[in-house]
Design a protein around this motif. Structure first.
Motif, PDB file in Angstrom:
ATOM      1  N   TRP A   1      -2.038  -7.642   2.285  1.00  0.00           N
ATOM      2  CA  TRP A   1      -1.630  -6.396   1.636  1.00  0.00           C
ATOM      3  C   TRP A   1      -2.735  -5.792   0.786  1.00  0.00           C
ATOM      4  O   TRP A   1      -2.870  -4.571   0.694  1.00  0.00           O
ATOM      5  CB  TRP A   1      -0.377  -6.631   0.784  1.00  0.00           C
ATOM      6  CG  TRP A   1      -0.583  -7.567  -0.368  1.00  0.00           C
ATOM      7  CD1 TRP A   1      -0.382  -8.921  -0.349  1.00  0.00           C
ATOM      8  CD2 TRP A   1      -1.073  -7.254  -1.670  1.00  0.00           C
ATOM      9  NE1 TRP A   1      -0.716  -9.465  -1.569  1.00  0.00           N
ATOM     10  CE2 TRP A   1      -1.138  -8.462  -2.400  1.00  0.00           C
ATOM     11  CE3 TRP A   1      -1.450  -6.071  -2.307  1.00  0.00           C
ATOM     12  CZ2 TRP A   1      -1.574  -8.526  -3.725  1.00  0.00           C
ATOM     13  CZ3 TRP A   1      -1.890  -6.122  -3.632  1.00  0.00           C
ATOM     14  CH2 TRP A   1      -1.940  -7.328  -4.321  1.00  0.00           C
ATOM     15  N   PHE A   2      -3.583  -6.652   0.182  1.00  0.00           N
ATOM     16  CA  PHE A   2      -4.618  -6.165  -0.738  1.00  0.00           C
ATOM     17  C   PHE A   2      -5.857  -5.638  -0.021  1.00  0.00           C
ATOM     18  O   PHE A   2      -6.748  -5.082  -0.660  1.00  0.00           O
ATOM     19  CB  PHE A   2      -5.012  -7.278  -1.724  1.00  0.00           C
ATOM     20  CG  PHE A   2      -5.350  -8.595  -1.075  1.00  0.00           C
ATOM     21  CD1 PHE A   2      -6.591  -8.824  -0.523  1.00  0.00           C
ATOM     22  CD2 PHE A   2      -4.394  -9.598  -1.014  1.00  0.00           C
ATOM     23  CE1 PHE A   2      -6.888 -10.030   0.085  1.00  0.00           C
ATOM     24  CE2 PHE A   2      -4.677 -10.819  -0.418  1.00  0.00           C
ATOM     25  CZ  PHE A   2      -5.928 -11.028   0.131  1.00  0.00           C
TER      26      PHE A   2
ATOM     27  N   ILE B   1      -4.375  -5.446 -10.031  1.00  0.00           N
ATOM     28  CA  ILE B   1      -3.167  -6.217  -9.733  1.00  0.00           C
ATOM     29  C   ILE B   1      -3.497  -7.708  -9.792  1.00  0.00           C
ATOM     30  O   ILE B   1      -4.347  -8.194  -9.049  1.00  0.00           O
ATOM     31  CB  ILE B   1      -2.607  -5.853  -8.345  1.00  0.00           C
ATOM     32  CG1 ILE B   1      -2.287  -4.361  -8.275  1.00  0.00           C
ATOM     33  CG2 ILE B   1      -1.365  -6.690  -8.039  1.00  0.00           C
ATOM     34  CD1 ILE B   1      -1.974  -3.860  -6.873  1.00  0.00           C
ATOM     35  N   ILE B   2      -2.819  -8.430 -10.680  1.00  0.00           N
ATOM     36  CA  ILE B   2      -2.954  -9.880 -10.777  1.00  0.00           C
ATOM     37  C   ILE B   2      -1.742 -10.487 -10.075  1.00  0.00           C
ATOM     38  O   ILE B   2      -0.603 -10.161 -10.413  1.00  0.00           O
ATOM     39  CB  ILE B   2      -2.995 -10.344 -12.247  1.00  0.00           C
ATOM     40  CG1 ILE B   2      -4.007  -9.526 -13.060  1.00  0.00           C
ATOM     41  CG2 ILE B   2      -3.295 -11.839 -12.328  1.00  0.00           C
ATOM     42  CD1 ILE B   2      -5.430  -9.665 -12.630  1.00  0.00           C
ATOM     43  N   PHE B   3      -1.993 -11.352  -9.089  1.00  0.00           N
ATOM     44  CA  PHE B   3      -0.880 -11.902  -8.313  1.00  0.00           C
ATOM     45  C   PHE B   3      -1.092 -13.382  -8.018  1.00  0.00           C
ATOM     46  O   PHE B   3      -2.182 -13.918  -8.170  1.00  0.00           O
ATOM     47  CB  PHE B   3      -0.703 -11.119  -7.003  1.00  0.00           C
ATOM     48  CG  PHE B   3      -1.764 -11.404  -5.964  1.00  0.00           C
ATOM     49  CD1 PHE B   3      -1.492 -12.251  -4.885  1.00  0.00           C
ATOM     50  CD2 PHE B   3      -3.035 -10.842  -6.055  1.00  0.00           C
ATOM     51  CE1 PHE B   3      -2.460 -12.521  -3.929  1.00  0.00           C
ATOM     52  CE2 PHE B   3      -4.009 -11.107  -5.090  1.00  0.00           C
ATOM     53  CZ  PHE B   3      -3.725 -11.949  -4.033  1.00  0.00           C
TER      54      PHE B   3
ATOM     55  N   PRO C   1       0.797  -1.231   0.000  1.00  0.00           N
ATOM     56  CA  PRO C   1       0.000   0.000   0.000  1.00  0.00           C
ATOM     57  C   PRO C   1       0.824   1.272   0.000  1.00  0.00           C
ATOM     58  O   PRO C   1       0.323   2.332  -0.363  1.00  0.00           O
ATOM     59  CB  PRO C   1      -0.834  -0.121   1.287  1.00  0.00           C
ATOM     60  CG  PRO C   1      -0.088  -1.072   2.157  1.00  0.00           C
ATOM     61  CD  PRO C   1       0.576  -2.030   1.222  1.00  0.00           C
ATOM     62  N   ASN C   2       2.083   1.193   0.378  1.00  0.00           N
ATOM     63  CA  ASN C   2       2.951   2.380   0.414  1.00  0.00           C
ATOM     64  C   ASN C   2       3.673   2.623  -0.902  1.00  0.00           C
ATOM     65  O   ASN C   2       4.473   3.545  -1.001  1.00  0.00           O
ATOM     66  CB  ASN C   2       3.967   2.266   1.556  1.00  0.00           C
ATOM     67  CG  ASN C   2       4.738   0.970   1.542  1.00  0.00           C
ATOM     68  OD1 ASN C   2       4.169  -0.105   1.344  1.00  0.00           O
ATOM     69  ND2 ASN C   2       6.038   1.032   1.768  1.00  0.00           N
TER      70      ASN C   2
ATOM     71  N   CYS D   1       0.932  -7.121   5.721  1.00  0.00           N
ATOM     72  CA  CYS D   1       1.672  -5.900   6.008  1.00  0.00           C
ATOM     73  C   CYS D   1       0.774  -4.946   6.776  1.00  0.00           C
ATOM     74  O   CYS D   1      -0.428  -5.175   6.923  1.00  0.00           O
ATOM     75  CB  CYS D   1       2.207  -5.245   4.727  1.00  0.00           C
ATOM     76  SG  CYS D   1       0.932  -4.542   3.654  1.00  0.00           S
ATOM     77  N   LYS D   2       1.366  -3.878   7.253  1.00  0.00           N
ATOM     78  CA  LYS D   2       0.617  -2.783   7.855  1.00  0.00           C
ATOM     79  C   LYS D   2       0.384  -1.722   6.793  1.00  0.00           C
ATOM     80  O   LYS D   2       0.936  -1.805   5.688  1.00  0.00           O
ATOM     81  CB  LYS D   2       1.385  -2.191   9.051  1.00  0.00           C
ATOM     82  CG  LYS D   2       1.476  -3.145  10.234  1.00  0.00           C
ATOM     83  CD  LYS D   2       2.147  -2.480  11.445  1.00  0.00           C
ATOM     84  CE  LYS D   2       2.137  -3.406  12.643  1.00  0.00           C
ATOM     85  NZ  LYS D   2       2.778  -2.771  13.832  1.00  0.00           N
ATOM     86  N   ALA D   3      -0.423  -0.734   7.127  1.00  0.00           N
ATOM     87  CA  ALA D   3      -0.752   0.311   6.155  1.00  0.00           C
ATOM     88  C   ALA D   3       0.488   1.061   5.684  1.00  0.00           C
ATOM     89  O   ALA D   3       0.519   1.572   4.561  1.00  0.00           O
ATOM     90  CB  ALA D   3      -1.760   1.287   6.757  1.00  0.00           C
ATOM     91  N   ASP D   4       1.521   1.108   6.526  1.00  0.00           N
ATOM     92  CA  ASP D   4       2.750   1.815   6.155  1.00  0.00           C
ATOM     93  C   ASP D   4       3.739   0.913   5.421  1.00  0.00           C
ATOM     94  O   ASP D   4       4.859   1.321   5.130  1.00  0.00           O
ATOM     95  CB  ASP D   4       3.406   2.424   7.395  1.00  0.00           C
ATOM     96  CG  ASP D   4       3.830   1.384   8.428  1.00  0.00           C
ATOM     97  OD1 ASP D   4       3.632   0.165   8.193  1.00  0.00           O
ATOM     98  OD2 ASP D   4       4.361   1.781   9.482  1.00  0.00           O
TER      99      ASP D   4
END
Length: 202
Positions: free
Chosen positions: A157-158, A168-170, A65-66, A128-131
């Motif tokens: 993360w999404f 985003i394709i993952f 996200p960052n 992950c976190k927002a940061d």
């Protein structure tokens, strides 16, 4: 389209002697092949992020996200250039990519720490976190009550709502069984490695 993921990096690291092969990887036939060097030299020239069309972006683990998608593409090129450099430089780089640090991106990161950060986001990320702070131990499905609880403050993360100009394709996260299908993201790993289906996304 072909993109590099964590298992591809692992394969390159075994090839160059940075780490030892693991029996569970079942990759010994690749190293026994007469054209092993040709195959793996070709592999290291593959990208970490591609744009299959005007509305999507393809990456192995995701985009944090960052980072914007444009930033992710620039950082992917940084690591690609290192992987495609001389074999002497590659042999110095590969052992440095196997670290749980840095767990959070900073634009002032340099050298191997910067390459580690890029590699961790693009090929290993799940929570992950927002940061952008990463968590490496959780590999279960976040909605499976039988599995471990996610660490406090971390989310897939999404799930952090960030405006994106492309979908985003993952892959990477087999426990999701490709059930994540949102306007901004689409999971494609259906758990084939665990006996599930091999999924093709058109």
């Amino acid at each position: 389209e072909i993109i590099l993921g964590n298992h591809d990096i692992n394969l390159l690291a075994v090839w160059r002697g940075a780490i030892k092969i693991k029996k569970k990887d079942k990759t010994q036939p690749i190293f026994d092949a007469p054209d092993c060097n040709e195959l793996l030299n070709w592999l290291r020239y593959q990208p970490l992020l591609v744009y299959p069309d005007d509305s999507t972006v393809l990456v192995h683990a995701g985009i944090p996200p960052n980072w914007t998608i444009g930033q992710a593409a620039m950082h992917a090129l940084e690591l690609q250039n290192q992987l495609q450099s001389s074999l002497w430089q590659l042999d110095r780089l590969l052992p440095e990519l196997y670290h749980h640090t840095p767990k959070k991106w900073s634009n002032v990161l340099s050298g191997y720490a910067r390459m580690q950060g890029i590699c961790n986001y693009l090929t290993r990320m799940r929570l992950c976190k927002a940061d952008g702070m990463l968590e490496f131990s959780f590999k279960s499905s976040p909605d499976d009550p039988q599995e471990d609880t996610m660490p406090a403050g971390f989310r897939p993360w999404f799930e952090w709502q960030v405006p994106r100009e492309r979908r985003i394709i993952f892959g990477h996260w087999a426990a999701l069984k490709a059930k994540v299908d949102l306007p901004s993201v689409r999971a494609t790993d259906a758990g084939c490695v665990w006996g599930g289906s091999l999924l093709a996304y058109r």
